[in-house]
Design a protein around this motif. Structure first.
Motif, PDB file in Angstrom:
ATOM      1  N   LYS A 117       7.070  -5.019  -2.367  1.00 50.55           N
ATOM      2  CA  LYS A 117       7.081  -3.994  -1.316  1.00 50.55           C
ATOM      3  C   LYS A 117       5.882  -3.049  -1.355  1.00 50.55           C
ATOM      4  O   LYS A 117       5.922  -1.974  -0.768  1.00 50.55           O
ATOM      5  CB  LYS A 117       8.381  -3.196  -1.337  1.00 50.55           C
ATOM      6  N   THR A 118       4.821  -3.419  -2.061  1.00 46.72           N
ATOM      7  CA  THR A 118       3.609  -2.599  -2.075  1.00 46.72           C
ATOM      8  C   THR A 118       2.675  -3.108  -0.986  1.00 46.72           C
ATOM      9  O   THR A 118       2.329  -4.283  -0.965  1.00 46.72           O
ATOM     10  CB  THR A 118       2.899  -2.658  -3.441  1.00 46.72           C
ATOM     11  N   ILE A 119       2.275  -2.221  -0.076  1.00 48.40           N
ATOM     12  CA  ILE A 119       1.338  -2.634   0.963  1.00 48.40           C
ATOM     13  C   ILE A 119      -0.074  -2.669   0.366  1.00 48.40           C
ATOM     14  O   ILE A 119      -0.377  -1.958  -0.594  1.00 48.40           O
ATOM     15  CB  ILE A 119       1.406  -1.735   2.211  1.00 48.40           C
ATOM     16  N   LEU A 120      -0.921  -3.499   0.930  1.00 44.15           N
ATOM     17  CA  LEU A 120      -2.247  -3.729   0.359  1.00 44.15           C
ATOM     18  C   LEU A 120      -3.080  -2.457   0.273  1.00 44.15           C
ATOM     19  O   LEU A 120      -3.687  -2.178  -0.764  1.00 44.15           O
ATOM     20  CB  LEU A 120      -2.983  -4.801   1.161  1.00 44.15           C
ATOM     21  N   ASN A 121      -3.108  -1.659   1.345  1.00 44.35           N
ATOM     22  CA  ASN A 121      -3.918  -0.433   1.308  1.00 44.35           C
ATOM     23  C   ASN A 121      -3.461   0.499   0.189  1.00 44.35           C
ATOM     24  O   ASN A 121      -4.281   1.124  -0.476  1.00 44.35           O
ATOM     25  CB  ASN A 121      -3.881   0.296   2.651  1.00 44.35           C
ATOM     26  N   LYS A 122      -2.157   0.602   0.005  1.00 48.01           N
ATOM     27  CA  LYS A 122      -1.642   1.467  -1.061  1.00 48.01           C
ATOM     28  C   LYS A 122      -2.022   0.903  -2.436  1.00 48.01           C
ATOM     29  O   LYS A 122      -2.390   1.656  -3.330  1.00 48.01           O
ATOM     30  CB  LYS A 122      -0.127   1.624  -0.954  1.00 48.01           C
ATOM     31  N   ALA A 123      -1.947  -0.409  -2.584  1.00 49.03           N
ATOM     32  CA  ALA A 123      -2.324  -1.045  -3.843  1.00 49.03           C
ATOM     33  C   ALA A 123      -3.779  -0.727  -4.192  1.00 49.03           C
ATOM     34  O   ALA A 123      -4.104  -0.442  -5.344  1.00 49.03           O
ATOM     35  CB  ALA A 123      -2.111  -2.559  -3.765  1.00 49.03           C
ATOM     36  N   ILE A 124      -4.644  -0.761  -3.193  1.00 51.16           N
ATOM     37  CA  ILE A 124      -6.062  -0.452  -3.417  1.00 51.16           C
ATOM     38  C   ILE A 124      -6.231   1.032  -3.752  1.00 51.16           C
ATOM     39  O   ILE A 124      -6.960   1.382  -4.684  1.00 51.16           O
ATOM     40  CB  ILE A 124      -6.919  -0.851  -2.197  1.00 51.16           C
TER      41      ILE A 124
END
Length: 87
Positions: free
Chosen positions: A51-58
């Motif tokens: 449930k982690t979105i890519l932008n947040k992961a970055i």
């Protein structure tokens, strides 16, 4: 070969600002390719969390790289500045 996320700092800086991290956004724009590679590897690992979105992961990876330790972003949800619409 390490798995990593490829991103453009110019695309992630506004995301960091929206998450309440303007200082990190400014620093991100000045990093070299080696630092961006390290952030990409951290971001890939962050993205594996369900449930982690890519932008947040970055964004989380940028903070971890700059500060040397993991922490949550200042805001849980992004708040983008309102744009002036003269229409």
């Amino acid at each position: 070969m390490e798995s990593k996320v490829t991103f453009r700092p110019v695309d992630i800086a506004p995301q960091l600002i929206a998450y309440g991290e303007p200082e990190a956004a400014e620093k991100l724009m000045q990093l070299d390719d080696c630092s961006l590679h390290k952030i990409g590897v951290l971001a890939f690992n962050n993205y594996l969390v369900p449930k982690t979105i890519l932008n947040k992961a970055i964004c989380l990876a940028v903070i971890e790289h700059l500060e040397g330790t993991k922490r949550e972003l200042r805001r849980k949800k992004r708040i983008f500045p309102k744009t002036q619409n003269n229409a």
